[in-house]
Structures are given as C-alpha cells and as structure tokens.
Design a protein around this motif. Structure first.
Motif, PDB file in Angstrom:
ATOM      1  N   THR A   3       0.840  -1.193   0.000  1.00 53.74           N
ATOM      2  CA  THR A   3       0.000   0.000   0.000  1.00 53.74           C
ATOM      3  C   THR A   3       0.876   1.245   0.000  1.00 53.74           C
ATOM      4  N   ASP A   4       0.488   2.222  -0.788  1.00 52.27           N
ATOM      5  CA  ASP A   4       1.130   3.532  -0.793  1.00 52.27           C
ATOM      6  C   ASP A   4       0.117   4.509  -0.229  1.00 52.27           C
ATOM      7  N   TYR A   5       0.188   4.740   1.072  1.00 52.07           N
ATOM      8  CA  TYR A   5      -0.777   5.618   1.719  1.00 52.07           C
ATOM      9  C   TYR A   5      -0.561   7.054   1.275  1.00 52.07           C
ATOM     10  N   THR A   6      -1.659   7.775   1.124  1.00 53.69           N
ATOM     11  CA  THR A   6      -1.579   9.150   0.646  1.00 53.69           C
ATOM     12  C   THR A   6      -2.701   9.988   1.236  1.00 53.69           C
ATOM     13  N   VAL A   7      -2.477  11.282   1.280  1.00 51.42           N
ATOM     14  CA  VAL A   7      -3.506  12.268   1.592  1.00 51.42           C
ATOM     15  C   VAL A   7      -3.735  13.061   0.313  1.00 51.42           C
ATOM     16  N   LEU A   9      -5.583  16.291  -1.337  1.00 53.14           N
ATOM     17  CA  LEU A   9      -6.200  17.574  -1.007  1.00 53.14           C
ATOM     18  C   LEU A   9      -7.099  18.025  -2.149  1.00 53.14           C
ATOM     19  N   VAL A  10      -8.303  18.438  -1.790  1.00 50.89           N
ATOM     20  CA  VAL A  10      -9.280  18.947  -2.748  1.00 50.89           C
ATOM     21  C   VAL A  10      -9.976  20.126  -2.084  1.00 50.89           C
ATOM     22  N   THR A  11     -10.171  21.217  -2.820  1.00 49.70           N
ATOM     23  CA  THR A  11     -10.974  22.322  -2.294  1.00 49.70           C
ATOM     24  C   THR A  11     -12.344  22.283  -2.963  1.00 49.70           C
ATOM     25  N   ALA A  12     -13.347  22.731  -2.230  1.00 45.20           N
ATOM     26  CA  ALA A  12     -14.724  22.775  -2.736  1.00 45.20           C
ATOM     27  C   ALA A  12     -15.315  24.147  -2.428  1.00 45.20           C
ATOM     28  N   GLN A  56     -11.744  22.721   2.498  1.00 50.26           N
ATOM     29  CA  GLN A  56     -10.638  21.824   2.171  1.00 50.26           C
ATOM     30  C   GLN A  56     -11.016  20.410   2.564  1.00 50.26           C
ATOM     31  N   LEU A  57     -10.907  19.484   1.617  1.00 44.49           N
ATOM     32  CA  LEU A  57     -11.081  18.067   1.906  1.00 44.49           C
ATOM     33  C   LEU A  57      -9.699  17.453   2.054  1.00 44.49           C
ATOM     34  N   MET A  58      -9.470  16.732   3.133  1.00 47.50           N
ATOM     35  CA  MET A  58      -8.245  15.977   3.355  1.00 47.50           C
ATOM     36  C   MET A  58      -8.633  14.503   3.290  1.00 47.50           C
ATOM     37  N   ILE A  59      -8.312  13.862   2.185  1.00 46.42           N
ATOM     38  CA  ILE A  59      -8.786  12.518   1.877  1.00 46.42           C
ATOM     39  C   ILE A  59      -7.664  11.516   2.135  1.00 46.42           C
ATOM     40  N   LYS A  60      -7.918  10.533   2.993  1.00 45.40           N
ATOM     41  CA  LYS A  60      -6.936   9.491   3.273  1.00 45.40           C
ATOM     42  C   LYS A  60      -7.276   8.258   2.444  1.00 45.40           C
ATOM     43  N   THR A  61      -6.288   7.789   1.666  1.00 45.85           N
ATOM     44  CA  THR A  61      -6.536   6.673   0.762  1.00 45.85           C
ATOM     45  C   THR A  61      -5.225   5.985   0.404  1.00 45.85           C
ATOM     46  N   ASP A  62      -5.309   5.090  -0.552  1.00 48.67           N
ATOM     47  CA  ASP A  62      -4.168   4.380  -1.125  1.00 48.67           C
ATOM     48  C   ASP A  62      -3.889   5.030  -2.473  1.00 48.67           C
ATOM     49  N   ILE A  85      -4.632  17.027  -5.397  1.00 47.95           N
ATOM     50  CA  ILE A  85      -3.198  16.874  -5.180  1.00 47.95           C
ATOM     51  C   ILE A  85      -2.961  15.744  -4.182  1.00 47.95           C
ATOM     52  N   ALA A  86      -2.122  14.783  -4.548  1.00 52.99           N
ATOM     53  CA  ALA A  86      -1.795  13.666  -3.646  1.00 52.99           C
ATOM     54  C   ALA A  86      -0.454  13.920  -2.970  1.00 52.99           C
ATOM     55  N   LEU A  87      -0.454  13.791  -1.652  1.00 53.80           N
ATOM     56  CA  LEU A  87       0.763  13.923  -0.849  1.00 53.80           C
ATOM     57  C   LEU A  87       1.036  12.579  -0.169  1.00 53.80           C
TER      58      LEU A  87
END
Length: 107
Positions: A3-7, A9-12, A56-62, A85-87
């Motif tokens: 797994t490559d964990y990432t956050v 970021l998306v603004t709405a 701001q959405l902070m999305i935790k995913t793979d 944007i994936a960090l």
C-alpha cells in the motif's frame, strides 16, 4: 497487500459540496476518511485575483486509488479545474494505516 498511503487535497466551493464529495468517496471505498475544514483561498483564475471562502477536503486513501478517485471527484465537483493533489504519507501508526487499507478494500 502493498500500500502507498496518501492524503489527497481537494478544495470545494461550499460545505454542502465538500460533504457530498466526501460521502460518495467513502461510500464507494475510494477513501477511508475525509476531513473537512473551512479555509480562505487567494489565487489567480483567468487573469483575475480571487479571494474565496472554500472547504478543504483531506482525503486518506491508497495512492493506487488515485485515478478512480480523481475521475469521481471531477464527476461530482463544480469547479472547471478542481484542486486534486496527492501527498505521500511517509510514516504513520501501523493500526491507523491498516485501518485505511481495510476501508478501501473492495468487497
């Protein structure tokens, strides 16, 4: 499972839009969790200086979910060019990272 964990970021434009996007991403197992925060953005769009209150959405995913996540966000988003944007998450609690994996696994 590697797994490559990432956050991501998306603004709405509004809390309602941010909540809608977050709920769909979690329900469709594209994200384990989405945090929503009010922010104030200053940016240039079409040669105009803009100042906007956004969410701001902070999305935790793979990271392997990124293409599906990006496509879904674009389908749901009101912006012509949404921030997506994936960090990388370089380190994290093993229990939390395992939880992320469990939430985004397809049944």
């Amino acid at each position: 499972m590697a797994t490559d964990y990432t956050v991501v970021l998306v603004t709405a434009s509004s809390r309602l839009e941010a909540e809608k996007i977050a709920q769909v991403l979690v329900a469709e197992k594209l994200a384990a969790c989405v945090n929503l925060m009010p922010i104030h953005s200053i940016y240039t769009w079409k040669s105009e200086l803009c100042r906007e209150d956004e969410w701001q959405l902070m999305i935790k995913t793979d990271l392997r979910q990124f293409e599906h996540l990006e496509t879904r966000i674009k389908q749901l988003h009101s912006y012509e060019v949404p921030e997506i944007i994936a960090l990388p998450i370089l380190k994290g609690s093993a229990n939390y990272l395992n939880w992320i994996s469990e939430q985004i696994q397809k049944d």
